[in-house]
Scaffold this active site. Structure first.
Site, PDB file in Angstrom:
ATOM      1  N   ASP A 164      66.715  26.722  35.053  1.00 23.10           N
ATOM      2  CA  ASP A 164      67.734  26.026  35.272  1.00 23.10           C
ATOM      3  C   ASP A 164      67.937  24.789  34.225  1.00 23.10           C
ATOM      4  OD1 ASP A 164      68.838  24.365  38.357  1.00 23.10           O
ATOM      5  OD2 ASP A 164      69.972  25.736  36.940  1.00 23.10           O
ATOM      6  N   LYS A 197      70.429  23.399  31.665  1.00 25.62           N
ATOM      7  CA  LYS A 197      71.905  23.138  31.851  1.00 25.62           C
ATOM      8  C   LYS A 197      72.324  21.726  31.687  1.00 25.62           C
ATOM      9  CE  LYS A 197      72.366  23.326  36.834  1.00 25.62           C
ATOM     10  NZ  LYS A 197      73.092  23.925  37.955  1.00 25.62           N
ATOM     11  N   ASP A 249      65.359  18.115  35.761  1.00 27.68           N
ATOM     12  CA  ASP A 249      65.620  18.740  37.173  1.00 27.68           C
ATOM     13  C   ASP A 249      64.375  19.159  37.574  1.00 27.68           C
ATOM     14  OD1 ASP A 249      67.485  19.976  39.034  1.00 27.68           O
ATOM     15  OD2 ASP A 249      66.188  21.669  38.344  1.00 27.68           O
ATOM     16  N   THR A 254      76.239  27.211  39.115  1.00 24.54           N
ATOM     17  CA  THR A 254      77.019  27.902  38.128  1.00 24.54           C
ATOM     18  C   THR A 254      76.172  29.149  37.747  1.00 24.54           C
ATOM     19  OG1 THR A 254      77.855  27.923  36.056  1.00 24.54           O
ATOM     20  CG2 THR A 254      76.006  26.611  36.521  1.00 24.54           C
TER      21      THR A 254
HETATM   22  C1  LIG Z   1      68.547  15.229  36.265  1.00 23.39           C
HETATM   23  C2  LIG Z   1      69.235  15.212  37.574  1.00 23.39           C
HETATM   24  C3  LIG Z   1      70.075  16.278  38.087  1.00 23.39           C
HETATM   25  N1  LIG Z   1      70.145  14.002  37.681  1.00 23.39           N
HETATM   26  C4  LIG Z   1      69.880  12.787  38.249  1.00 23.39           C
HETATM   27  O1  LIG Z   1      69.082  12.620  39.025  1.00 23.39           O
HETATM   28  C5  LIG Z   1      70.987  11.948  38.027  1.00 23.39           C
HETATM   29  C6  LIG Z   1      71.548  11.513  39.611  1.00 23.39           C
HETATM   30  C7  LIG Z   1      71.960  10.073  39.461  1.00 23.39           C
HETATM   31  C8  LIG Z   1      71.279   9.415  38.300  1.00 23.39           C
HETATM   32  C9  LIG Z   1      70.507  10.605  37.389  1.00 23.39           C
HETATM   33  N2  LIG Z   1      69.115  10.548  37.643  1.00 23.39           N
HETATM   34  C10 LIG Z   1      68.363   9.577  36.842  1.00 23.39           C
HETATM   35  N3  LIG Z   1      69.140   8.759  35.826  1.00 23.39           N
HETATM   36  C11 LIG Z   1      68.371   7.828  35.079  1.00 23.39           C
HETATM   37  N4  LIG Z   1      69.111   7.271  34.245  1.00 23.39           N
HETATM   38  C12 LIG Z   1      70.566   6.688  34.200  1.00 23.39           C
HETATM   39  C13 LIG Z   1      71.246   7.668  34.929  1.00 23.39           C
HETATM   40  C14 LIG Z   1      72.709   7.068  35.014  1.00 23.39           C
HETATM   41  C15 LIG Z   1      72.929   6.090  34.195  1.00 23.39           C
HETATM   42  C16 LIG Z   1      74.815   5.776  34.116  1.00 23.39           C
HETATM   43  O2  LIG Z   1      75.397   6.238  33.467  1.00 23.39           O
HETATM   44  N5  LIG Z   1      75.336   4.803  34.639  1.00 23.39           N
HETATM   45  C17 LIG Z   1      74.630   4.049  35.767  1.00 23.39           C
HETATM   46  C18 LIG Z   1      76.498   4.535  34.534  1.00 23.39           C
HETATM   47  C19 LIG Z   1      76.876   2.925  34.330  1.00 23.39           C
HETATM   48  C20 LIG Z   1      78.398   2.770  34.067  1.00 23.39           C
HETATM   49  N6  LIG Z   1      79.090   3.171  35.250  1.00 23.39           N
HETATM   50  C21 LIG Z   1      80.426   2.907  35.111  1.00 23.39           C
HETATM   51  C22 LIG Z   1      78.640   4.671  35.623  1.00 23.39           C
HETATM   52  C23 LIG Z   1      77.340   4.599  35.968  1.00 23.39           C
HETATM   53  C24 LIG Z   1      72.260   5.370  33.410  1.00 23.39           C
HETATM   54  C25 LIG Z   1      71.007   5.762  33.159  1.00 23.39           C
HETATM   55  N7  LIG Z   1      67.194   8.026  35.030  1.00 23.39           N
HETATM   56  C26 LIG Z   1      66.456   8.723  35.509  1.00 23.39           C
HETATM   57  C27 LIG Z   1      66.930   9.645  36.736  1.00 23.39           C
HETATM   58  C28 LIG Z   1      66.198  10.339  37.539  1.00 23.39           C
HETATM   59  F1  LIG Z   1      66.277  11.681  37.495  1.00 23.39           F
HETATM   60  F2  LIG Z   1      64.923  10.219  37.388  1.00 23.39           F
HETATM   61  F3  LIG Z   1      66.615  10.124  38.987  1.00 23.39           F
END
Ligand SMILES: CC(C)NC(=O)[C@H]1CCC[C@H]1Nc1nc(Nc2ccc(C(=O)N(C)C3CCN(C)CC3)cc2)ncc1C(F)(F)F
Length: 246
Positions: free
Chosen positions: A138, A140, A156, A173
């Protein structure tokens, strides 16, 4: 963490909860600090009700099992998990610079140097995983996060043990799937190498190579390997050759 940390029974009381980082598939993610060590983590909260109705509990269990044993600078760490009546909590590494796909959207496409740096680190992470008979399946932009030093982290939970006959429901996708998966025949670790090529193309051009309006058209373009390079942006023939080979 230390062996002791591995066996520790975590509870919500072990953490100070900070700002929400955003929404994952099955719940919210929060910045959090483990009270004893002051270690900053991401706490992913998944609702059992949603996991049940999507029938992903066993998949989550296996992926947590795999993820917690992977140790690589370009793979997001899973430190542990715990649960209560209604929720499952995953204690994950905090990626300070957030989600790569947002960065790609912002700058449309990456320079060759930046793309090369990302692809090289992903290749190292995949060599590590394939060495442990784990294929990701996966790869992407949405599944990639960026650490404090700008390093890429595969984040992921779509990791899966090397299995031949695990069918993947065609959720999400098709863009990143190689021919053998789109035709859902048996596949091996090379599916990740294909996706790495798709990702390299998207890093350099800002869109995946086989994108089409309809799913059926994307499917056809993939199975025919209908690979075309736009005239703009200008991309070196070395990069195009790499993408074609991969
Ligand atoms: C791979 C997976 C599919 N994706 C996810 O899980 C996503 C789902 C939600 C967040 C993310 N999960 C994680 N995110 C971070 N760090 C992080 C995320 C976003 C921002 C950011 O840009 N803002 C807060 C911005 C700051 C500015 N404002 C305006 C918007 C948000 C800054 C740091 N660390 C670990 C994780 C984990 F993976 F451990 F959970």
């Amino acid at each position: 963490g230390s062996a002791a940390a591995e066996k520790k029974r975590w509870t919500l009381n072990d953490f100070d909860i900070g700002k929400p980082l955003g929404r994952g598939k099955f719940g919210h993610v929060y910045l959090a600090r483990e009270k004893r060590s002051n270690h900053i983590v991401a706490l992913k909260v998944l609702f059992k009700s949603q996991l049940k109705q999507s029938q992903v509990e066993h998949q989550l269990r296996r992926e947590v099992e795999i993820q917690s044993h992977l140790r690589h600078p370009n793979i997001l760490r899973l430190y542990g998990y715990f649960y209560d009546q209604k929720r499952v909590y995953l204690i994950l590494e905090y990626a300070a610079k957030g989600e790569l796909y947002k960065e790609l959207q912002k700058c449309k496409y990456f320079s060759e140097r930046r793309a090369a740096t990302y692809i090289a680190s992903l290749a190292r992470a995949l060599i590590y995983c394939h060495g442990k008979h784990v294929i990701h399946r996966d790869i992407k932009p949405e599944n990639l996060l960026v650490g404090a030093q700008g390093e890429l982290k595969i984040a992921d939970f779509g990791w899966s043990v090397h299995t031949f006959n695990r069918r993947r429901t065609m959720c999400g996708t098709l863009d990143y799937l190689p021919p053998e998966m789109v035709e859902s025949v048996e596949h091996d670790a090379n599916v990740d190498i294909w996706s790495l090529g798709v990702l390299c193309y998207e890093f350099l051009y800002g869109m995946p190579p086989f994108e089409a309006k309809e799913h059926s058209d994307t499917y056809k373009r993939i199975v025919q390997v209908d690979l075309k390079f736009p005239a703009k942006p200008i991309v070196s023939s070395a990069a195009k050759d790499l993408i074609s080979q991969v």
